[in-house]
Design an enzyme around this catalytic site. Sequence first.
Site, PDB file in Angstrom:
ATOM      1  N   HIS A 194       0.842  -1.191   0.000  1.00 13.12           N
ATOM      2  CA  HIS A 194       0.000   0.000   0.000  1.00 13.12           C
ATOM      3  C   HIS A 194       0.883   1.249   0.000  1.00 13.12           C
ATOM      4  CE1 HIS A 194       0.667  -0.705   4.402  1.00 13.12           C
ATOM      5  NE2 HIS A 194       0.982   0.579   4.314  1.00 13.12           N
TER       6      HIS A 194
HETATM    7  C1  T46 Z   1       2.921   0.676   7.019  1.00 13.24           C
HETATM    8  C2  T46 Z   1       3.662  -0.565   7.354  1.00 13.24           C
HETATM    9  C3  T46 Z   1       5.125  -0.334   7.546  1.00 13.24           C
HETATM   10  C4  T46 Z   1      -4.626  -0.699  13.308  1.00 13.24           C
HETATM   11  O1  T46 Z   1      -5.754  -0.960  13.767  1.00 13.24           O
HETATM   12  N1  T46 Z   1      -3.922   0.367  13.789  1.00 13.24           N
HETATM   13  C5  T46 Z   1      -2.684   0.699  13.308  1.00 13.24           C
HETATM   14  O2  T46 Z   1      -2.079   1.688  13.774  1.00 13.24           O
HETATM   15  C6  T46 Z   1      -2.118  -0.103  12.269  1.00 13.24           C
HETATM   16  C7  T46 Z   1      -0.741   0.224  11.683  1.00 13.24           C
HETATM   17  C8  T46 Z   1      -2.837  -1.174  11.777  1.00 13.24           C
HETATM   18  N2  T46 Z   1      -4.069  -1.468  12.306  1.00 13.24           N
HETATM   19  C9  T46 Z   1      -4.794  -2.646  11.817  1.00 13.24           C
HETATM   20  C10 T46 Z   1      -5.240  -2.578  10.346  1.00 13.24           C
HETATM   21  C11 T46 Z   1      -5.213  -4.029   9.916  1.00 13.24           C
HETATM   22  O3  T46 Z   1      -6.442  -4.639  10.268  1.00 13.24           O
HETATM   23  O4  T46 Z   1      -3.925  -3.783  11.898  1.00 13.24           O
HETATM   24  C12 T46 Z   1      -4.129  -4.657  10.796  1.00 13.24           C
HETATM   25  C13 T46 Z   1      -2.821  -4.887  10.043  1.00 13.24           C
HETATM   26  O5  T46 Z   1      -2.460  -3.653   9.382  1.00 13.24           O
HETATM   27  P1  T46 Z   1      -1.787  -3.641   7.922  1.00 13.24           P
HETATM   28  O6  T46 Z   1      -2.292  -4.760   7.127  1.00 13.24           O
HETATM   29  O7  T46 Z   1      -1.931  -2.255   7.355  1.00 13.24           O
HETATM   30  O8  T46 Z   1      -0.255  -3.918   8.335  1.00 13.24           O
HETATM   31  P2  T46 Z   1       1.042  -3.842   7.433  1.00 13.24           P
HETATM   32  O9  T46 Z   1       2.122  -4.490   8.212  1.00 13.24           O
HETATM   33  O10 T46 Z   1       0.812  -4.328   6.053  1.00 13.24           O
HETATM   34  O11 T46 Z   1       1.374  -2.256   7.317  1.00 13.24           O
HETATM   35  C14 T46 Z   1       1.735  -1.510   8.458  1.00 13.24           C
HETATM   36  C15 T46 Z   1       1.025  -0.155   8.469  1.00 13.24           C
HETATM   37  O12 T46 Z   1      -0.386  -0.356   8.375  1.00 13.24           O
HETATM   38  C16 T46 Z   1       1.467   0.729   7.319  1.00 13.24           C
HETATM   39  O13 T46 Z   1       1.041   2.053   7.531  1.00 13.24           O
HETATM   40  O14 T46 Z   1       3.446   1.558   6.360  1.00 13.24           O
HETATM   41  O15 T46 Z   1       3.141  -1.288   8.478  1.00 13.24           O
END
Ligand code: T46
Length: 140
Positions: free
Chosen positions: A50
Amino acid sequence: MVNYDVLNFQIRGNHDGSLVALENSKEIPFDVKRVYYIWGTKRDVIRGRHAHRKLEQVIICMAGTCDFILDNGTEKETVHLDNPSKGLLIRHNIWREFTNFSPDCVIMVLASEKYDESDYIRDYQTFLDNVKNTAKGKTR
Ligand code: T46
């Protein structure tokens, strides 16, 4: 060239070990509104996929190693993180994927904004359109 920076934090070390201190608007070039951390990810998993509309983040690999693949819509660069005294600064409008996690990898992220799902661009074509529109906006 993909627009990112690797910040080298000052290590205040002695024979007892090492310490890094991070302050808003000093080592970190924004006010930190959120901190999150990620661990226990299997080596071949690809996280991220993303970009962000507005969010800026500093990513620190506190233990172990991993790779961040950064994409500005035309070029890609891979940044290998392996040291807690370095911070990867990623600004908005950069597609990121991260992978190649060592078993002991712990990533800590300092973010400029609170969590807001509407700031995420999770579709690659929408990201490319957004990059194009931003570039057009800049030349006007
Ligand atoms: C990024 C990379 C480096 C939350 O509820 N609160 C939060 O602050 C975050 C970061 C995530 N979430 C929830 C949203 C999803 O349901 O946790 C779940 C996993 O998040 P995501 O799939 O976005 O995780 P990554 O590891 O793909 O990405 C994260 C960050 O979201 C993103 O901003 O740059 O780490």
